[in-house]
Design a protein around this motif. Structure first.
Motif, PDB file in Angstrom:
ATOM      1  N   HIS A 249       0.727  -1.378  -0.165  1.00  0.00           N
ATOM      2  CA  HIS A 249       0.006  -0.019  -0.032  1.00  0.00           C
ATOM      3  C   HIS A 249       0.829   1.361   0.000  1.00  0.00           C
ATOM      4  O   HIS A 249       1.967   1.343   0.480  1.00  0.00           O
ATOM      5  CB  HIS A 249      -0.834   0.026   1.345  1.00  0.00           C
ATOM      6  N   LEU A 250       0.333   2.215  -0.724  1.00  0.00           N
ATOM      7  CA  LEU A 250       1.138   3.548  -0.701  1.00  0.00           C
ATOM      8  C   LEU A 250       0.199   4.570  -0.265  1.00  0.00           C
ATOM      9  O   LEU A 250      -1.136   4.719  -0.811  1.00  0.00           O
ATOM     10  CB  LEU A 250       1.523   3.869  -2.203  1.00  0.00           C
ATOM     11  N   ASP A 251       0.396   5.555   0.758  1.00  0.00           N
ATOM     12  CA  ASP A 251      -0.647   6.582   1.083  1.00  0.00           C
ATOM     13  C   ASP A 251       0.144   7.982   0.999  1.00  0.00           C
ATOM     14  O   ASP A 251       1.060   8.120   1.708  1.00  0.00           O
ATOM     15  CB  ASP A 251      -0.784   6.180   2.740  1.00  0.00           C
ATOM     16  N   LEU A 252      -0.438   8.785   0.100  1.00  0.00           N
ATOM     17  CA  LEU A 252       0.221  10.171  -0.063  1.00  0.00           C
ATOM     18  C   LEU A 252      -0.769  11.284   0.549  1.00  0.00           C
ATOM     19  O   LEU A 252      -1.915  11.175   0.056  1.00  0.00           O
ATOM     20  CB  LEU A 252       0.537  10.465  -1.323  1.00  0.00           C
ATOM     21  N   THR A 253      -0.270  11.996   1.366  1.00  0.00           N
ATOM     22  CA  THR A 253      -0.782  13.425   1.754  1.00  0.00           C
ATOM     23  C   THR A 253      -0.085  14.360   1.202  1.00  0.00           C
ATOM     24  O   THR A 253       1.016  14.783   1.318  1.00  0.00           O
ATOM     25  CB  THR A 253      -1.021  13.222   3.277  1.00  0.00           C
ATOM     26  N   VAL A 254      -1.173  15.253   0.303  1.00  0.00           N
ATOM     27  CA  VAL A 254      -0.343  16.787  -0.039  1.00  0.00           C
ATOM     28  C   VAL A 254      -0.881  17.706   0.778  1.00  0.00           C
ATOM     29  O   VAL A 254      -1.945  17.849   1.012  1.00  0.00           O
ATOM     30  CB  VAL A 254      -0.725  16.787  -1.635  1.00  0.00           C
ATOM     31  N   ILE A 255       0.005  18.620   0.935  1.00  0.00           N
ATOM     32  CA  ILE A 255      -0.157  19.913   2.070  1.00  0.00           C
ATOM     33  C   ILE A 255      -0.067  20.987   1.105  1.00  0.00           C
ATOM     34  O   ILE A 255       1.142  21.451   1.015  1.00  0.00           O
ATOM     35  CB  ILE A 255       0.801  19.672   3.318  1.00  0.00           C
ATOM     36  N   CYS A 256      -1.235  21.855   0.804  1.00  0.00           N
ATOM     37  CA  CYS A 256      -1.016  22.975   0.198  1.00  0.00           C
ATOM     38  C   CYS A 256      -2.410  23.734   0.188  1.00  0.00           C
ATOM     39  O   CYS A 256      -3.444  23.239   0.349  1.00  0.00           O
ATOM     40  CB  CYS A 256      -0.618  22.678  -1.548  1.00  0.00           C
ATOM     41  N   GLU A 257      -2.470  25.162  -0.071  1.00  0.00           N
ATOM     42  CA  GLU A 257      -3.567  25.871  -0.357  1.00  0.00           C
ATOM     43  C   GLU A 257      -4.164  25.756  -1.806  1.00  0.00           C
ATOM     44  O   GLU A 257      -5.246  25.749  -2.255  1.00  0.00           O
ATOM     45  CB  GLU A 257      -3.162  27.337   0.081  1.00  0.00           C
ATOM     46  N   ARG A 258      -3.037  25.969  -2.733  1.00  0.00           N
ATOM     47  CA  ARG A 258      -3.360  25.959  -4.260  1.00  0.00           C
ATOM     48  C   ARG A 258      -2.028  25.164  -4.756  1.00  0.00           C
ATOM     49  O   ARG A 258      -1.107  25.339  -4.326  1.00  0.00           O
ATOM     50  CB  ARG A 258      -3.585  27.455  -4.649  1.00  0.00           C
ATOM     51  N   PRO A 259      -2.360  24.302  -5.823  1.00  0.00           N
ATOM     52  CA  PRO A 259      -3.674  24.255  -6.493  1.00  0.00           C
ATOM     53  C   PRO A 259      -4.581  23.285  -5.569  1.00  0.00           C
ATOM     54  O   PRO A 259      -4.108  22.579  -4.938  1.00  0.00           O
ATOM     55  CB  PRO A 259      -3.252  23.713  -7.851  1.00  0.00           C
ATOM     56  N   LYS A 260      -5.749  22.955  -6.096  1.00  0.00           N
ATOM     57  CA  LYS A 260      -6.455  22.129  -5.543  1.00  0.00           C
ATOM     58  C   LYS A 260      -6.358  20.859  -6.211  1.00  0.00           C
ATOM     59  O   LYS A 260      -6.394  20.511  -7.378  1.00  0.00           O
ATOM     60  CB  LYS A 260      -8.287  22.642  -5.713  1.00  0.00           C
ATOM     61  N   VAL A 261      -6.069  20.150  -5.280  1.00  0.00           N
ATOM     62  CA  VAL A 261      -5.872  18.508  -5.648  1.00  0.00           C
ATOM     63  C   VAL A 261      -7.024  17.488  -5.673  1.00  0.00           C
ATOM     64  O   VAL A 261      -6.927  16.717  -6.802  1.00  0.00           O
ATOM     65  CB  VAL A 261      -5.152  17.908  -4.209  1.00  0.00           C
ATOM     66  N   GLY A 262      -8.027  17.580  -5.028  1.00  0.00           N
ATOM     67  CA  GLY A 262      -9.298  17.067  -5.224  1.00  0.00           C
ATOM     68  C   GLY A 262      -9.787  16.724  -6.841  1.00  0.00           C
ATOM     69  O   GLY A 262      -9.880  15.517  -7.169  1.00  0.00           O
ATOM     70  N   PRO A 263      -9.879  17.583  -7.698  1.00  0.00           N
ATOM     71  CA  PRO A 263     -10.226  17.095  -9.100  1.00  0.00           C
ATOM     72  C   PRO A 263      -9.248  16.423  -9.747  1.00  0.00           C
ATOM     73  O   PRO A 263      -9.409  15.743 -10.845  1.00  0.00           O
ATOM     74  CB  PRO A 263     -10.317  18.660  -9.678  1.00  0.00           C
TER      75      PRO A 263
END
Length: 403
Positions: A324-338
């Motif tokens: 398993h690989l689990d990545l968390t991106v930490i930022c205000e912009r750009p939006k990662v969801g899309p």
């Protein structure tokens, strides 16, 4: 004393199903053939390994043993005995003292079995690992029991079968010239007049033939792997796009349109960098900077998928598998969801794992710190791998009393 292992992998292997020959099917995340090769290439008393394959399987072979220190394979014959003879002839110039002949379909042979075969060759020209016949044997006629066969003196033969090289090469050459066919190499040595010592085999050295055998081998292997978890963290600044650089933000293996770019020696993909470090951490194999130093000009502007692919190769070379690989991106912009699903798909593609084994999440710092001020992007990752360990090999539970 030079000892070479010959792995017989030229068969069709279709009875186990799966769409490809059984020696190339995955077992615990690695091809069966690769596991068989590793059992010998990692053994301290084996000097080299050579594999006999079917000519039409060359691409499958290359993929199965990628990254291993092997010479070119030997093209096998129409039958097993012909394949072994081809393998032996390929060693004629090297003329090793000892050769071990092993079926690729026995990928879980314990090191102890190899040791017992080699030890027996100190006093005999050939050695054969065997298991006692435990079940009652019946002779059948027309679907009915027609008598009971005594089990006294009966053994189940396994591999690797060890021989003095000059003796087994001569036996195979004579058999080919005289049209003699035997079911295994020990039988050929008996036919040629050589004594064959019996040593204790192992139930774990089972031959994989059917789908049920694959299921049993998977259960055995599950007890021989340890689970390791590694973590990774990376940060890169955001700044103006450089001419000719990435047209947006390289993140998670894709490019997200943005009015700024991540700055770094490579393409500065913090997501892939974090996952790479997580995998290297789980392996105990340094970090991304040790393998791809920013001081090296060849990595200037490099695409980070190269770094991640290298870490994945290191996992496979160690006999491991990515769970398993689990990545968390930490930022205000750009939006990662899309872009989350595209990132998952790309990471899975690079690592050669199902998308279901990849998780991508995003969060903000509530406008606190450098991510909150839009000055950069951070990423943290966790990687879970299954990895063989010296103290967690397939247990050899065989009764090793003298036969």
């Amino acid at each position: 004393m030079t000892t070479i292992a010959l792995i017989v992998a030229a068969g069709k292997g279709e009875r186990a199903g799966g769409g490809v020959p059984k020696q190339y099917r995955p077992l615990g995340g690695l091809p069966v053939l690769r596991r068989a090769v590793l059992a010998f290439s990692r053994h301290p008393r084996i000097d080299a390994v050579r594999v006999m394959i079917a000519e039409e399987h060359r691409a499958l072979y290359d993929a199965a043993v990628a990254g291993l220190d092997l010479g070119a394979p030997v093209i096998g014959g129409a039958e097993r005995q012909a394949s072994v003879l081809n393998g032996l002839e390929s060693l004629a110039d090297a003329a090793p003292e000892i050769v071990l002949i092993h079926d690729a379909a026995r990928p879980l042979v314990p090191a102890g079995v190899i040791d017992r075969v080699l030890d027996a060759l100190d006093a005999a020209p050939a050695a054969l690992p065997v298991l006692a016949v435990a079940d009652t044997l019946k002779r059948g006629e027309g679907g009915l029991a027609a008598g009971t066969v005594s089990r006294d003196g009966l053994w189940r033969a396994q591999t690797p079968q060890g021989m003095r090289f000059d003796a087994v090469l001569d036996a195979h050459r004579r058999a080919a010239a005289e049209g003699v066919t035997m079911t295994d190499d020990a039988a050929l040595m008996e036919w040629a007049g050589h004594a064959v010592a019996l040593v204790a085999g192992s139930e774990d050295a089972m031959k994989i033939t059917t789908a049920q055998d694959f299921a049993l081998a998977d259960r055995l292997l599950a007890g021989a792997l340890e689970t390791r978890v590694g973590t990774g963290f990376d940060v890169h600044r955001l700044g103006a796009k450089t001419p000719g650089g990435v047209d947006g933000v390289a993140l998670g293996g894709i490019v997200i349109p943005h009015d700024q770019a991540l700055l770094g020696h490579s393409d500065a993909d913090v997501g892939l960098h974090a996952i790479t470090d997580a995998l290297l951490g789980a392996l105990g194999d340094g970090d991304i900077g040790a393998h791809f130093p920013p001081s090296d000009p060849q990595w200037k502007g490099a695409a980070s998928h190269m770094f991640l692919a290298d870490a994945c190769r290191r996992v496979r070379k160690a006999g491991g598998a990515i769970r398993h690989l689990d990545l968390t991106v930490i930022c205000e912009r750009p939006k990662v969801g899309p872009h989350r699903e595209a990132m998952r798909a790309r990471i899975a593609e690079i690592c050669g794992v199902p998308v279901a084994r990849v998780s991508v999440k995003a969060t903000t710092t509530e406008r606190l710190g450098f991510p909150g001020r839009g000055e950069g992007i951070a990423a943290q990752a966790a990687a879970t791998i299954a990895l063989p360990a010296p103290d967690l090999t397939v247990p050899d539970l065989t009764d090793q009393e003298d036969l």
